[in-house]
Motif scaffolding. Structure first.
Motif, PDB file in Angstrom:
ATOM      1  N   THR A   1      66.162  15.500  12.568  1.00  7.30           N
ATOM      2  CA  THR A   1      66.374  14.085  13.048  1.00  7.30           C
ATOM      3  C   THR A   1      65.433  13.946  14.230  1.00  7.30           C
ATOM      4  O   THR A   1      64.880  12.753  14.356  1.00  7.30           O
ATOM      5  CB  THR A   1      67.737  14.041  13.362  1.00  7.30           C
ATOM      6  OG1 THR A   1      68.913  14.300  12.255  1.00  7.30           O
ATOM      7  CG2 THR A   1      68.153  12.523  13.928  1.00  7.30           C
ATOM      8  N   GLU A   2      65.345  14.866  14.901  1.00  7.05           N
ATOM      9  CA  GLU A   2      64.602  14.689  16.318  1.00  7.05           C
ATOM     10  C   GLU A   2      62.792  14.620  15.940  1.00  7.05           C
ATOM     11  O   GLU A   2      62.329  14.426  16.978  1.00  7.05           O
ATOM     12  CB  GLU A   2      64.822  15.936  17.113  1.00  7.05           C
ATOM     13  CG  GLU A   2      64.003  17.138  16.539  1.00  7.05           C
ATOM     14  CD  GLU A   2      64.769  18.023  15.653  1.00  7.05           C
ATOM     15  OE1 GLU A   2      64.533  19.173  15.453  1.00  7.05           O
ATOM     16  OE2 GLU A   2      65.646  17.364  15.058  1.00  7.05           O
ATOM     17  N   LEU A   3      62.611  14.896  14.737  1.00  5.35           N
ATOM     18  CA  LEU A   3      61.171  14.822  14.401  1.00  5.35           C
ATOM     19  C   LEU A   3      60.976  13.308  13.728  1.00  5.35           C
ATOM     20  O   LEU A   3      59.830  13.041  13.502  1.00  5.35           O
ATOM     21  CB  LEU A   3      60.708  15.725  13.409  1.00  5.35           C
ATOM     22  CG  LEU A   3      61.008  17.312  13.795  1.00  5.35           C
ATOM     23  CD1 LEU A   3      60.646  18.212  12.795  1.00  5.35           C
ATOM     24  CD2 LEU A   3      60.584  17.512  15.123  1.00  5.35           C
ATOM     25  N   GLY A   4      61.912  12.622  13.353  1.00  4.46           N
ATOM     26  CA  GLY A   4      61.839  11.544  12.451  1.00  4.46           C
ATOM     27  C   GLY A   4      61.155  11.504  11.346  1.00  4.46           C
ATOM     28  O   GLY A   4      60.256  10.994  10.878  1.00  4.46           O
ATOM     29  N   GLN A   5      61.577  12.681  10.506  1.00  3.27           N
ATOM     30  CA  GLN A   5      61.143  12.989   9.062  1.00  3.27           C
ATOM     31  C   GLN A   5      61.221  11.880   8.170  1.00  3.27           C
ATOM     32  O   GLN A   5      62.122  11.100   8.225  1.00  3.27           O
ATOM     33  CB  GLN A   5      61.965  14.110   8.588  1.00  3.27           C
ATOM     34  CG  GLN A   5      61.409  15.593   9.232  1.00  3.27           C
ATOM     35  CD  GLN A   5      61.736  16.631   8.196  1.00  3.27           C
ATOM     36  OE1 GLN A   5      60.999  17.794   8.674  1.00  3.27           O
ATOM     37  NE2 GLN A   5      62.219  16.340   7.021  1.00  3.27           N
ATOM     38  N   GLU A   6      60.199  11.720   7.623  1.00  2.00           N
ATOM     39  CA  GLU A   6      59.992  10.572   6.202  1.00  2.00           C
ATOM     40  C   GLU A   6      60.526  11.121   5.254  1.00  2.00           C
ATOM     41  O   GLU A   6      61.313  10.282   4.527  1.00  2.00           O
ATOM     42  CB  GLU A   6      58.691  10.172   6.054  1.00  2.00           C
ATOM     43  CG  GLU A   6      57.943   9.318   7.387  1.00  2.00           C
ATOM     44  CD  GLU A   6      58.127   7.728   7.110  1.00  2.00           C
ATOM     45  OE1 GLU A   6      59.108   7.354   5.989  1.00  2.00           O
ATOM     46  OE2 GLU A   6      57.769   7.006   7.947  1.00  2.00           O
TER      47      GLU A   6
END
Length: 644
Positions: A484-489
C-alpha cells in the motif's frame, strides 16, 4: 536408531499420566501440546522420543519412520480409555522423520498421517513430521514482555503492517528470504514507517503455498519454507527487542483434505463433521472443524496458547469467524443443517470461540485476539461475561467495503454517495474495531488500491493519499497490507516480491513518506488513538456538506483541549476560504496536509497560525477559515486555549 521392538515397549512407563487422560477426555487440557505429539525425553535413563496421538476409533496405531524402515509392525503404540495412543521409542531424537500408521475401526489400512501436534514438518511438498522439542531458545525480549499490556491495547496506538513473508522481498534469484533475513530487513523498514506491529499471514505449515497459509495442516509448526522453529522465535524476539509487536493470522475454521492430514484421521470423521452439509466448505474446498467434540476444541485452544506460550506472539487474528458462526455460511437452502432450535447459528462454534477467548485472556491477559468477522453478529468484541464472544477487537469490514466503494466513484458523483463515508460513524462505538485495508482487497480481480482510484494519474495518487488520511482520521485501530505504501499498480502476487522500484519515483515515494508521517502523527497525538474504541473519541463538526463532498470532524482525547481537527475534501477542486467551527478559542496550526509537495501534492497548504474568528458555526462560538486542497486532508491541532 529406534532399537526397541514390540517385545519391549512395556518396559518404559507411560508418557501421559491419569490427569492428562482426564483433561483430554474432558476437553480442558490447555497445554495438550506438552503431551501429545513427539517429545524428546529420557525415560528410565534411556534417551528417545515419546509419541502420542489421539485416534479413538483406530484398531491399531504405529509410529513409523526411517528408524524402522517405515514398518508399522516394529513400533505399535498402546491405547488408553481417552483414545490416545502412545509409545516411547529409544534412540529417536530431534531431526528424525516420522508419521503415524493407522488401521481403521474395521481393520482397513489408512494413509500414513502426519502428526497433528508436530512442532516441525518437512518443507512441502514433502509431508513427514519432524521430531522437535519444546524450549531450547534463549529469549532476549524480557523488557518487551514485562512492559506489554501496561497501557491497554485499546487505548494505545495500534497500526499494523500486514505481511506475507514469502512475497515481501526475495533474494535476487527469486528464492525466499529466511525468518532471520526477513527480520533483519523488515524491522528497520517498519520502524521507519512508524508502525507499532506487524501482522503475518498464517505461518503454520500449509501444503499449498498458493493458499497464503489459510489452509494449514501443521498448526503447531512454523512453515519450514523460511527456516526452523528457532528461526521464527528469533524473528519474534528481534521484533520485540526493536519495540515492535507481532500478530499472527490464525485459522481454526477449516483445514484442507490432503490425505496425510486431519481428514478421516482414524478411519472416522474425527476432526470434521460426517455430514457434508455441516463439514464441507465448498467455496474453499476445505473441511470445517467439528466444534461439538471436546477434544477438537482442546486441540485448537492448545494451539492458540502454544503460539502465545512458545513464540511470545502478541496477538492472534482469527480468520473466517463468520464461516464458523453460521451454519448456512455460503450454503444454499437445503445444503445446511439447522441447530437444535431450528436456527442458523452454530451453537458449538459460539461456545468454542468463547472458551478460546476466555483461555487466551486468562493465560495471557496482556495479549489480544482479533476477529475477522464480516456480519452484524452482536458483541463480537465484548466480554463473555456480558454475553459477547470475548474477542479484543473486530475487523470493521463494513467500513472497508463502503470506503473502497466510495473511493472508486468519480469525483463528480461522490456527492450523491456521501452516506457511504458517514454511515460507519453510526456504529463505530458498538465494537472495538480495526480498520482493515488488507490483502483480500488487492487480489482476485479487485485491482490494487491505486488501481481502483478514478481520474488522472495525479488524481489517482491523490485519492490514495486521501484514503490513507481517512483511515487515520477515522476511529479504530489500523491495518495496512504491504505494498500500500508503494502505491502498487498491480494486484498482489504471492509468487513475486513487491515492486520496490516504485520508491525511485517521487510520486510513489510520496505515498511512502505520507504513511510514515500519518503513523507518527497517530502515535504522537493521544486524541487520534486513545479514543479509537470509545464513542466519545469522535465527534462530527460537519457531516452534511454533500455539495462540496467535504467532511470535517474532531478526534477527542481524554483531557480538555486534547483534540485534533480533520477536514477532508473528496473532490479535485480547491476550496479557498472554507470555514469550519471549532470548540477551542485559541489558535491552530496545520500538523499534516496530504497535499504537501513532498508527498506529490500541489502545495495548497495553510502555513502559520490559524486564528479562530468570533463567527459561530457548527455549534461552536468561533470558526476558522482555511484552504482545502484538492483530494486532500488537513489535520489541525490547537496551540492554546481550552474547550468551551
Amino acid at each position: 536408531m529406534g532399537g526397541d521392538t514390540v517385545t519391549d515397549q512395556d518396559r518404559f512407563p507411560p508418557w501421559l499420566g491419569p490427569l492428562d487422560h482426564h483433561l483430554l477426555s474432558e476437553g480442558t487440557h490447555r497445554r495438550a501440546y506438552e503431551k501429545l505429539g513427539a517429545h524428546p525425553a529420557v525415560l528410565d535413563g534411556v534417551a528417545g522420543t515419546a509419541f502420542a496421538v489421539w485416534a479413538p476409533s483406530a484398531q491399531r496405531v504405529s509410529v513409523v519412520g526411517p528408524f524402522n524402515d517405515w514398518d508399522g509392525r516394529r513400533h505399535p503404540m498402546r491405547s488408553s480409555d481417552s483414545g490416545v495412543w502412545e509409545r516411547f521409542v529409544p534412540d529417536v531424537g530431534p531431526g528424525d522423520l516420522y508419521k503415524f500408521e493407522l488401521t481403521g475401526p474395521r481393520g482397513e489400512p489408512l494413509a500414513l498421517k502426519a502428526d497433528p501436534f508436530a512442532f516441525r514438518c518437512e518443507v512441502p511438498p514433502r509431508t513427514a513430521s519432524v521430531v522437535h522439542g519444546l524450549g531450547g531458545y534463549a529469549w532476549g525480549d524480557a523488557a518487551w514482555m514485562g512492559a506489554r499490556g501496561r497501557v491497554p491495547i485499546h487505548r494505545a496506538p495500534f497500526s499494523a503492517y500486514e505481511v506475507h513473508l514469502g512475497s515481501w522481498r526475495r533474494r535476487p534469484d527469486g528464492r525466499y528470504l529466511n525468518y532471520r533475513e526477513i527480520a533483519e530487513q523488515l524491522i528497520p523498514y517498519v520502524t521507519y514507517l512508524g508502525f507499532t506491529h506487524v501482522e503475518l499471514l498464517p505461518v503454520s505449515e500449509h501444503p499449498f503455498y498458493g493458499s497464503w497459509g489459510y489452509q494449514p495442516l501443521g498448526l503447531f509448526a512454523p512453515t519450514g519454507r523460511y527456516g526452523t522453529p528457532e528461526d521464527f522465535k528469533a524473528f519474534v524476539d528481534a521484533f520485540h527487542q526493536a519495540g515492535l509487536g507481532v500478530v499472527l493470522d490464525w485459522v481454526p475454521a477449516h483445514f484442507p483434505e490432503d490425505a496425510h492430514g486431519l481428514t478421516f484421521f482414524d478411519g472416522t470423521h474425527l476432526y470434521e463433521h460426517a455430514d457434508p452439509r455441516q463439514g464441507r466448505l465448498v467455496d474453499w474446498g476445505t473441511l470445517a472443524y467439528n466444534y461439538g467434540r471436546r477434544e477438537v476444541q482442546t486441540f485448537l485452544i492448545a494451539n492458540a496458547l502454544y503460539w502465545l506460550d512458545q513464540f511470545h506472539v502478541d496477538g492472534l487474528r482469527v480468520d473466517a469467524v463468520a464461516s464458523m458462526l453460521y451454519l448456512d455460511y455460503s450454503r444454499k437452502e437445503g445444503q445446511w443443517v439447522p441447530n437444535r432450535h431450528g436456527g442458523r447459528e452454530n451453537l458449538e462454534a459460539v461456545a468454542f470461540l468463547r472458551r478460546l477467548n476466555e483461555a487466551v485472556y486468562a493465560e495471557h491477559p496482556d495479549a489480544f485476539t482479533i476477529a475477522e468477522e464480516s456480519t452484524a453478529w452482536p458483541m463480537v468484541s465484548r466480554p463473555t461475561s456480558a454475553g459477547g464472544l470475548g474477542f479484543g477487537f473486530k475487523w470493521n469490514m463494513g467500513w472497508m467495503h463502503d470506503t473502497l466503494l466510495y473511493f472508486s466513484r468519480t469525483m463528480l458523483h461522490r456527492r450523491f454517495h456521501h452516506d457511504e463515508l458517514t454511515f460507519s460513524m453510526l456504529y463505530h462505538g458498538t465494537e472495538n474495531y480495526v480498520l482493515p485495508l488488507s490483502h483480500d482487497e488487492v487480489v482476485h480481480g479487485k485491482r490494487s488500491l491505486l488501481g481502483r482510484m478514478p481520474g488522472s494519474d495525479w488524481e489517482r495518487l491523490a485519492n490514495l493519499r486521501l484514503l490513507l488520511a481517512w483511515t487515520f482520521a477515522h476511529p479504530g485501530k489500523k491495518l495496512l497490507f504491504m505494498g500500500t505504501e508503494l502505491g502498487q499498480e498491480r494486484e498482489w502476487n504471492h509468487a513475486t516480491a513487491l515492486d520496490w522500484e516504485l520508491l525511485d519515483r517521487p510520486d510513489h515515494k510520496g505515498i511512502h513518506d505520507l504513511l510514515r508521517d500519518l503513523n507518527a502523527l497517530y502515535r504522537a497525538r493521544t486524541s487520534l488513538h486513545e479514543g479509537d474504541c470509545e464513542p466519545g473519541g469522535f465527534s462530527w463538526i460537519e457531516a452534511g456538506d454533500r455539495a462540496n463532498s467535504v467532511l470535517s470532524l474532531l478526534r477527542l482525547g481524554p483531557a480538555p483541549g486534547d483534540l485534533t481537527v480533520v477536514i477532508l475534501n473528496f473532490t479535485a477542486l480547491v476550496h479557498r476560504d472554507y470555514r469550519v467551527g471549532v470548540p477551542v478559542p485559541g489558535p491552530f496550526e496545520e500538523c499534516l496536509n496530504t497535499d504537501g509537495p513532498s508527498y506529490g501534492g500541489q502545495g495548497f497548504l495553510n502555513p502559520g497560525s490559524l486564528r479562530p474568528e468570533p463567527i459561530p458555526l457548527h455549534g461552536c462560538r468561533q470558526s476558522i477559515r482555511l484552504t482545502l486542497p484538492p483530494l486532500g486532508a488537513v489535520f489541525l491541532r490547537p496551540t492554546g486555549g481550552g474547550v468551551e
